[in-house]
Design an enzyme around this catalytic site. Structure first.
Site, PDB file in Angstrom:
ATOM      1  N   TYR A  77       0.847  -1.200   0.000  1.00 21.05           N
ATOM      2  CA  TYR A  77       0.000   0.000   0.000  1.00 21.05           C
ATOM      3  C   TYR A  77       0.874   1.238   0.000  1.00 21.05           C
ATOM      4  O   TYR A  77       1.896   1.276   0.704  1.00 21.05           O
ATOM      5  CB  TYR A  77      -0.911   0.024   1.230  1.00 21.05           C
ATOM      6  CG  TYR A  77      -2.367  -0.156   0.848  1.00 21.05           C
ATOM      7  CD1 TYR A  77      -2.950   0.712  -0.067  1.00 21.05           C
ATOM      8  CD2 TYR A  77      -3.149  -1.169   1.389  1.00 21.05           C
ATOM      9  CE1 TYR A  77      -4.276   0.551  -0.443  1.00 21.05           C
ATOM     10  CE2 TYR A  77      -4.468  -1.332   1.021  1.00 21.05           C
ATOM     11  CZ  TYR A  77      -5.022  -0.461   0.098  1.00 21.05           C
ATOM     12  OH  TYR A  77      -6.321  -0.613  -0.276  1.00 21.05           O
ATOM     13  N   ASP A 254      -6.894  15.417 -23.420  1.00 20.05           N
ATOM     14  CA  ASP A 254      -6.845  13.976 -23.172  1.00 20.05           C
ATOM     15  C   ASP A 254      -6.152  13.354 -24.390  1.00 20.05           C
ATOM     16  O   ASP A 254      -6.742  13.236 -25.460  1.00 20.05           O
ATOM     17  CB  ASP A 254      -8.281  13.457 -23.019  1.00 20.05           C
ATOM     18  CG  ASP A 254      -8.328  11.952 -22.822  1.00 20.05           C
ATOM     19  OD1 ASP A 254      -7.300  11.277 -23.038  1.00 20.05           O
ATOM     20  OD2 ASP A 254      -9.408  11.438 -22.465  1.00 20.05           O
ATOM     21  N   THR A 283      -3.745   7.571 -21.332  1.00 23.11           N
ATOM     22  CA  THR A 283      -3.571   6.191 -20.890  1.00 23.11           C
ATOM     23  C   THR A 283      -2.148   5.812 -21.278  1.00 23.11           C
ATOM     24  O   THR A 283      -1.478   6.536 -22.009  1.00 23.11           O
ATOM     25  CB  THR A 283      -4.542   5.224 -21.591  1.00 23.11           C
ATOM     26  OG1 THR A 283      -4.436   5.416 -23.000  1.00 23.11           O
ATOM     27  CG2 THR A 283      -5.966   5.437 -21.144  1.00 23.11           C
TER      28      THR A 283
END
Ligand code: DSN
Length: 492
Positions: A77, A254, A283
């Site tokens: 984590y 984007d 992405t």
């Protein structure tokens, strides 16, 4: 499955490449725990080898990228960001995240980079929310924003919330090629913002910058969002910045679809968004050819809010994927990747030209990037769904796509989107694109709507094709693929 263990023994005995041994060792380890999962992974490899992948948003990542994801980093984590974590023991994750950041900064020449988003949609959410928090609070409720959020009274907090959720977003409409997260009604982006959309010209299907400027002046958005998932032309970001500036809007871009073309120096100067946009999202798995994930690049002004993406929007970061991002960014910062990216565009142009030679209607009459949108309804009287199924049966994987003023709605659609990133990774060039275009034409020309037995009328989903045409084209695809094997080091 015994045969999976045998594969591993075989590659070891034959002293095959490290990557082959690593791949089959990992498959065999999965096999020991859950054979069906291992088998499905192997089936996917076979499947991806057996079909021509023309999905514009997919690619084939390197085995080094894939192998850097399958390890113990997944167990850690690391909420927060580098050297500012909510968990102890993040020293190695800090190093890995910093490597990915540094590689992306070099690759894109960006001021600030955030590598934690799990996907492009996540990256857009973080970016939109960060711009809101940065711009609205500072401009409209400066006094309140100076307070820590936890110290605000309920009334003060509600006042800020109301201001935040009433800001205007102007993005490209879905039918014109924009993405769901750019303000589409069925996406959260249109719920926490007042969303407006701009369309392409109904005749040319090109973005009309003059019309957009008029619309921007009317709407006065807080954010002008540029970028697409189904528009086949370059965007002029110098112009878009000028347009945004006329009303003081933030320019967000984007670049999920064309990040690889920016990294590969195909989109330069006015067509590279990084120098012009305040915030750029992406992405990492499309033209950029990395692991499945998201990325944000921004001007320094936004860095503090962007770095708070987790826990502002995101759940725990995925250090194994950040490691793979670092590897992929390094791979992209090479002459080989630049050659690859320019070939992606050459291939898309060759594919589009041959489709048009055959009489197929292509939106914008061509392409300047990695993708093509075919209007299959006006060319063949097929819905996108029928064309998608017919092509898959011949050995080509594509996806259906809405087109401007689509008569068949977003489920059936009238379009097919094609892209060349994956085939170019396999090494295909212009000659192969011509053969692919001819197969596409032959399959679609010989397909027609099947009869729906319930209504006795034509189905919108299913199509029939002459079996001999189908076999001929299946053989042609097979011959083509036999010369361009995916991951040749994994062939047994
Ligand atoms: N699903 C991606 C695409 O296919 O373009 C975008 O999110």
């Amino acid at each position: 499955m015994d045969y999976l263990s045998n594969y591993f023994e075989k590659v070891k005995k034959e002293k095959r490449s490290k990557k082959a041994i690593a791949f089959f060792a990992s498959l065999d380890s999965v096999n020991e725990v859950y054979p069906q999962v291992a088998e499905d992974i192997l089936k996917e490899l076979k499947d991806q080898r057996a079909y021509l992948k023309l999905i514009a948003s997919e690619n084939f990542s390197s085995l080094a990228t894939q192998l850097s994801m399958g390890n113990l980093l997944t167990d850690k984590y690391s909420e927060g960001y580098v050297k500012h974590r909510f968990y102890a023991g993040c020293e190695n994750v800090d190093n890995i995240e910093q490597l990915a950041i540094d590689e992306a900064k070099k690759l894109f020449n960006a001021d600030h980079v955030y590598v934690q988003p799990h996907s492009g949609s996540d990256a857009n959410l973080v970016a939109l929310w960060s711009i809101l928090v940065q711009k609205v609070q500072n401009k409209e409720v400066e006094k309140l924003s100076k307070k820590n959020a936890m110290e605000l009274t309920k009334e003060e907090y509600e006042k800020i919330r109301q201001l935040l959720v009433n800001q205007k977003l102007l993005g490209m409409s879905l039918n014109s090629g924009g993405h769901l997260t750019h303000g589409y009604r069925l996406n959260i982006s249109s719920k926490f913002m007042r969303s407006y959309t701009y369309d392409v010209d109904p005749k040319t299907h090109l973005l009309d910058y003059k019309k957009l400027e008029t619309q921007v002046k009317e709407v006065k958005p807080l954010i002008l969002l540029a970028g697409y998932s189904a528009y086949s032309r370059k965007l002029n970001f110098a112009k878009l910045k000028e347009i945004a500036s006329t009303v003081g809007a933030v320019l967000m871009v984007d670049m999920a679809h064309f990040a690889g073309l920016v990294a590969g120096k195909v989109f330069t100067k006015d067509f590279n968004p990084i120098p012009f946009a305040d915030v750029v999202t992406s992405t990492t798995h499309k033209t950029l050819r990395g692991p499945r994930g998201g990325l944000i690049l921004c001007k320094d002004e936004y860095k503090e809010t962007i770095d708070r993406g987790c826990p502002l929007v995101l759940g725990g970061p995925m250090p194994n994927v950040m490691a793979a991002k670092a590897v992929a960014f390094k791979e992209a910062n090479t002459k080989d990747f630049q050659d690859y990216s320019s070939q992606v565009v050459k291939n898309a142009k060759a594919l589009a030209n041959q489709l048009m030679e055959n009489g197929i209607k292509i939106l914008t009459d061509g392409t300047e990037n990695h993708l093509i949108v075919m209007d299959v309804f006006s060319s063949f009287k097929l819905t996108g769904r029928q064309a998608e199924t017919a092509l898959r049966s011949s050995g080509i994987t594509v996806n259906r796509n809405s087109i401007p003023e689509d008569q068949n709605g977003p489920w059936y659609t009238s379009g097919i989107r094609l892209g060349t990133p994956a085939l170019t990774t396999l090494g295909m060039k212009e000659n192969e694109m011509k053969r692919v275009a001819d197969v596409i034409y032959d399959v679609l020309k010989n397909s027609k709507a099947a009869i729906n037995p319930k209504t006795n009328g034509p189905s919108k989903a299913k199509s029939d094709i002459d079996p001999s045409v189908l076999t001929e084209n299946q053989n042609e695809i097979k011959n083509l693929l036999d010369n361009f094997i995916l991951y040749p080091e994994l062939v047994l």
